[in-house]
Design an enzyme around this catalytic site. Structure first.
Site, PDB file in Angstrom:
ATOM      1  N   ASP A  31      34.478 108.029  12.505  1.00  0.00           N
ATOM      2  CA  ASP A  31      33.792 106.963  13.262  1.00  0.00           C
ATOM      3  C   ASP A  31      33.852 107.264  14.766  1.00  0.00           C
ATOM      4  O   ASP A  31      34.014 106.360  15.594  1.00  0.00           O
ATOM      5  CB  ASP A  31      34.356 105.573  12.949  1.00  0.00           C
ATOM      6  CG  ASP A  31      33.406 104.455  13.385  1.00  0.00           C
ATOM      7  OD1 ASP A  31      32.298 104.761  13.873  1.00  0.00           O
ATOM      8  OD2 ASP A  31      33.779 103.273  13.237  1.00  0.00           O
TER       9      ASP A  31
ATOM     10  N   ASN B 272      35.426  98.441  15.747  1.00  0.00           N
ATOM     11  CA  ASN B 272      34.890  97.612  14.678  1.00  0.00           C
ATOM     12  C   ASN B 272      34.810  98.414  13.381  1.00  0.00           C
ATOM     13  O   ASN B 272      34.099  99.417  13.356  1.00  0.00           O
ATOM     14  CB  ASN B 272      33.492  97.119  15.086  1.00  0.00           C
ATOM     15  CG  ASN B 272      32.975  96.061  14.149  1.00  0.00           C
ATOM     16  OD1 ASN B 272      33.715  95.508  13.353  1.00  0.00           O
ATOM     17  ND2 ASN B 272      31.684  95.792  14.235  1.00  0.00           N
TER      18      ASN B 272
HETATM   19  O1  DOR Z   1      33.606 100.538  16.540  1.00  0.00           O
HETATM   20  C1  DOR Z   1      32.495 100.847  16.148  1.00  0.00           C
HETATM   21  N1  DOR Z   1      31.641 101.521  16.921  1.00  0.00           N
HETATM   22  N2  DOR Z   1      32.111 100.468  14.929  1.00  0.00           N
HETATM   23  C2  DOR Z   1      30.850 100.627  14.505  1.00  0.00           C
HETATM   24  O2  DOR Z   1      30.555 100.246  13.401  1.00  0.00           O
HETATM   25  C3  DOR Z   1      29.831 101.213  15.395  1.00  0.00           C
HETATM   26  C4  DOR Z   1      30.432 102.062  16.408  1.00  0.00           C
HETATM   27  C5  DOR Z   1      29.502 102.406  17.536  1.00  0.00           C
HETATM   28  O3  DOR Z   1      28.346 102.765  17.280  1.00  0.00           O
HETATM   29  O4  DOR Z   1      29.937 102.368  18.698  1.00  0.00           O
HETATM   30 ZN    ZN Z   2      30.755 100.949  11.261  1.00  0.00          ZN
END
Ligand code: DOR
Ligand code: ZN
Length: 439
Positions: free
Chosen positions: A304, A277
């Site tokens: 990320d 995401n």
């Molecule tokens: O893919 C994602 N994982 N996007 C996010 O914004 C949060 C993150 C997570 O904390 O796993």
């Molecule tokens: Zn994020």
């Protein structure tokens, strides 16, 4: 701490190899045929020397999900990836919305000592988007929070975002926005487009990201504040950031390695290792993001890094959690997508992985020039090496990598944090300050 002599390296991949002598955590001399009695020798072998990488977007999962990552395991992964500073996102359990949590993250990071772990504070209480967290207290406590984000969630209420930007301005801190208009992504699990339609996956439209980017640029303008866009994923976001910068708005943006390399074509197998995401987009988006990073419209790379337990990834696509590991593979993906095609040289890599991120959050000891008198936060990269990724060999506790069995170019061989070797030849150093009886 012993002195370190790195022999035969090429700073920024330029010129003839030189030796670099590090004394007391500082670059003492750069020259040829340097001698240093008793120093630890690192044979540079003509490799590329860069300033240590800075990651503005890491999920370390402590406190709360230590079954997937801890500050210790995540620090080892960071060191192996060439990082000397990482920003640990606030979506832990409990949420990092008080100084109790942010101070813990800071102290634990210092205790482990493999990378400087900077806590990110939540913008709103419980990431719920309704009430501002005590940003001032977190900013002035021991952990000295300098970046706030509800990442994982969008600060979607425009009035709350406006207030957050106003407070951030007066505190001299940065708001990092996870740009996702939730009313447009309810139930969504994949990029809205032909692939998701064919596979029967609910779509996450580009406009959900872009509408928030546009709105926040305007809110930042009016508040006279800075705003940072997390994980830019669309060509439209690039256009909006370009427009906002041209207006003189203080906006910066990051792109993840996975949004530079991977597209929604990866979803054909329904393998949730590719669920993230914002979602993997289309080739036109990855192309625009690469160009924007090369041109400086997108400022930097941020991982990320999002560890998840096996049961949360090895399940039905719609039920799986979004996110993928990134710390140990970031440099190689940047080499594959930016260096190999000629979009960035090694100076450019230093800019997008070290100098710009350090600058965005105001770290004065990171992203520094490789020069005498500067702190020895450094990474040594073998540009000729290739390696094949295996999730269960990574230092992270979780193993959810989308690059499983992929062969990638370029490898971090040594990382130094203030002159101390934190990773070497694929092995992270032992944590420095583990209390007796703890391990
Ligand atoms: O893919 C994602 N994982 N996007 C996010 O914004 C949060 C993150 C997570 O904390 O796993
Ligand atoms: Zn994020």
């Amino acid at each position: 701490m012993s002195d370190v002599l790195i022999t035969g390296v090429r700073p920024y991949g330029e010129g003839d190899p030189v030796d670099v002598l590090i004394v007391g955590g500082v670059i003492r001399r750069i020259g040829s045929d340097l001698q240093a009695e008793g120093a630890e020798i690192v044979d540079g072998n003509g490799q590329v020397l860069l300033p240590g990488f800075v990651d503005l977007h890491t999920h370390l999962r402590e406190p709360g999900r230590e079954d997937t990552e801890t500050i210790e395991s995540g620090s080892a992964a960071a060191a192996l990836g060439g990082y000397t500073a990482v920003f640990a996102m606030a979506n832990t359990s409990p949420v990092a919305d008080t100084h109790v949590v942010t101070d813990h993250v800071w102290r634990r990071g210092q205790e482990v000592g493999l990378v400087d772990v900077y806590p990110v504070g939540a913008v709103t209480v419980g990431l719920a988007g309704a009430q501002l967290a005590e940003m001032g207290t977190m900013a002035t406590a021991a952990g000295a929070v300098r970046m706030f984000s509800d990442d994982g969630h969008c600060v979607d209420d425009p009035l709350i975002m406006r207030r957050a930007l106003e407070y951030a301005r007066s505190l001299g801190v940065l708001i990092a926005q996870h740009a996702e208009e939730p009313r447009l992504t309810s139930g969504a699990v994949a990029h809205e487009g032909p692939t998701a339609a064919r596979l029967g996956l609910a779509g996450w439209p580009r406009a959900a990201e872009e509408s928030i980017v546009a709105r926040d640029a305007l809110l930042a303008r009016d508040a006279g504040a800075r705003v940072h866009i997390c994980h830019a994923s669309t060509a439209g976001t690039v256009e909006l950031v370009k427009w906002a910068k041209a207006q003189g708005i203080s906006i910066t943006a990051e792109v993840t390695p996975h949004h530079l390399l991977l597209t929604d074509a990866r979803l054909e197998t329904y393998d949730a290792a590719n669920k993230v995401n914002p979602p993997l987009r289309e080739g036109s988006d990855t192309e625009a993001l690469r160009q924007a990073l090369a041109e400086g419209i997108v400022d930097c790379v941020a991982t990320d890094h999002a560890p998840h337990a096996e049961q949360d990834k090895c399940c039905e696509f719609a039920a799986a959690r979004p996110g993928m590991l990134g710390l140990e593979t970031a440099l190689s993906v940047v080499v594959e997508t930016m260096v190999r095609p000629g979009l960035l040289d090694w100076r450019g890599v230093a800019r997008v992985m070290s100098e710009r991120p350090a600058d965005i959050v105001g770290l004065d000891d990171q992203g520094r020039p490789i020069a005498e008198g500067e702190p020895a936060n450094l990474v040594l990269v073998d540009p000729e090496a290739t390696w094949t990724v295996a999730g269960d060999e990574l230092a992270s506790i979780a193993s959810n990598t989308p690059y499983e069995e992929m062969t990638l170019p370029g490898r971090v061989t040594t990382t130094l944090l203030r002159g101390r070797i934190t990773a070497r030849d694929g092995v992270a150093a032992a944590p420095v300050g583990v209390r007796a009886g703890e391990r």
